[in-house]
Design a protein around this motif. Structure first.
Motif: not given
Length: 528
Positions: A55-72
């Motif tokens: 649904k998001y307005v722009d394409p997202i890098d799903r793996d990058a978002v997931f990995e950053e989520t773990i770090s944060e």
């Protein structure tokens, strides 16, 4: 995916992931959570990622978002728990193990060309005939000069499996030579500097603590003892730590049998005590340890053990204050979770971990631990609740980091914006390389020894002026006002002489020259 879009998406995912307290277990345990057994939190995170993806307005890098989520999420627990992606694990392992597979040269880029400053002794490059001052212009047939090749790309081309080969073309004073180099194991040394300051005083600098560090230290100290060392300056400044066992083994070299070195204590791993043994060749050697605000973790273990056991003096500025112990848990995809499992305590009982409740950004940018602590002692820690006693009854304080016995403020005499630009912009070391190369000092030094160089060579005003002109023409670094060069002339003269010594005698050359003017080293020498 650009940063602004990422900064919009990430907070939403983080807020949900923090609620999903089982995410780490799901990643680590794998098969324990199948599709029917996922916790509500993990399922919620997956639902959010799916919705963003669709649904998001722009394409997202799903793996990058997931990995950053773990770090944060991990950084919400403490500043040192961390997620290490699989692509970074090899480099991390090299640092810990103290070796990698490559060709064995030190280089930097000069005029967009790979310029070799040192060919390591007994390395594949030395065996292939490479020399200090050579410039690599082609790698495996591909042009490597003047093509804006990144350092990471250069490293990826030169490193490889032991026994494999890489073909390079080098420029040696205008002659093009082709060399085939068979890659091999290259040590990442923790100790690159050890020498005698005077007839009785040795100096050893430890850059990091890896698995081979204790062995390297024993080699270096044995060599200095054979030269008559009775006193030692151990330099742990800017050493961010590393392997715990390396720190305890080095502390053991100085402490008599049966003394506490450090204690680690964690909710799940229990309590472990590290005590000194009768082993070690430096039990009677007089000792000073140098620290500063970038001395952390394993460095603080050594400094704390020496201070609390009244074994030597700690000189410099308050250390960083990292008293948390991490353990790596490898994940199925080759990545790793670095999880805090314990705190460590110095022999007097101090936990030197400084507070981190205000968040990661404040933790690393606290002005009381950066600018302010460089020039004056932080008296805020001198309170009764943070007071401890050494084995001899001296008062020491907790509150984060190791406070030195003798405080030495940062010396900024002769520095300034122009000096910093020359130093950090690479002008000094590039000019030194060019100076040594054009005078053919790499192959035929006019000085028979480093001591002769120290006695005879002077960076005259004409050479400083030449450096300033070089910086302006090659790097666009200009003085802000006419007095800038005069203001930093003495400091530049020391730095340039040290850099020229480094080009010829490597790190021992640099520090042998520079330490003669270093206020902390001078204080250490006068205190021994």
């Amino acid at each position: 995916m650009n940063n602004s879009r990422f900064s919009i998406v990430l907070p939403l995912v983080i807020s949900i992931s923090i609620c999903a307290g089982f995410l780490i277990c799901y990643v680590v345990m794998g098969d324990v959570f199948d599709a029917q057994k996922k916790s509500p939190g993990v399922q919620k995170l997956e639902d959010v990622l799916n919705l963003l993806d669709s649904k998001y307005v722009d394409p997202i890098d799903r793996d990058a978002v997931f990995e950053e989520t773990i770090s944060e999420m991990l950084h919400k627990l403490d500043p040192h728990s961390n997620y290490i992606p699989a692509k970074d694990m090899a480099l991390m392992s090299e640092s810990i193990e103290g070796n990698f597979s490559g060709i064995g040269v030190r280089f930097f880029k000069l005029r967009d060309t790979i310029s070799i400053t040192h060919v390591l002794s007994n390395s594949p490059s030395e065996k292939a005939g490479l020399k200090d001052g050579d410039q690599i212009v082609r790698i495996n047939g591909k042009n490597a000069a003047g093509v804006k090749m990144s350092t990471d790309t250069i490293m990826s081309l030169l490193k490889g499996k032991s026994g494999s080969s890489v073909n390079v073309q080098i420029n040696r004073y205008g002659s093009l030579l082709s060399k085939k180099i068979v890659r091999g194991r290259i040590p990442i040394k923790s100790i690159n500097v050890s020498y005698m300051i005077d007839d009785e005083t040795g100096y050893i600098k430890i850059d990091q603590f890896s698995i081979p560090t204790a062995y390297e230290f024993r080699q270096a100290s044995t060599n200095l003892l054979s030269q008559g060392m009775k006193k030692l300056v151990l330099d742990l400044r800017n050493n961010g730590g590393g392997v715990l066992d390396g720190a305890t083994q080095i502390a053991d070299e100085f402490l008599k049998d049966g003394l506490s070195i450090v204690k680690t204590q964690g909710r799940k791993i229990g309590t472990k005590y590290y005590t000194s043994t009768s082993r070690g060749s430096l039990k009677k050697t007089e000792l000073v340890v140098l620290i500063n605000s970038r001395s952390a973790s394993a460095s603080e273990i050594v400094a704390g053990a020496i201070q609390d056991n009244d074994r030597g003096l700690i000189i410099g500025r308050r250390s960083f204050g990292k008293g948390l112990v991490q353990e790596d848990q490898k994940l199925r995809d080759g990545s790793s979770l670095r999880i805090t499992v314990a705190r460590y305590y110095t022999p007097s009982g101090r936990c030197i971990q400084r507070p981190y409740s205000d968040g990661m950004e404040d933790y690393y940018n606290d002005p009381t631990r950066t600018e302010e602590s460089m020039f004056k002692v932080d008296s805020s820690i001198f309170i009764d609740s943070l007071k401890y006693k050494t084995i001899g009854g001296r008062t020491v304080y907790g509150g984060g980091g190791i406070s030195p016995d003798i405080f030495v403020p940062l010396d900024t005499t002769g520095t300034g914006v122009y000096y910093s630009a020359l130093l950090w912009g690479g002008a000094v070391n590039q000019f030194a390389y060019d100076y040594v190369k054009r005078n053919r000092f790499f192959e035929n030094s006019p000085w028979s020894s480093l001591n002769e160089f120290k006695t005879q060579f002077v960076a005259e005003k004409s050479l400083i002026d030449e450096l300033a002109e070089y910086a302006a023409q090659e790097l666009g670094i200009l003085p802000y006002q006419n007095s800038d060069i005069k203001h930093c002339k003495k400091k530049l003269s020391i730095q340039l002489k040290s850099e020229i010594a480094r080009q010829i005698w490597q790190e021992n050359g640099f520090f042998s020259v520079y330490n003669d003017f270093d206020n902390e080293v001078l204080e250490a020498r006068s205190s021994l």
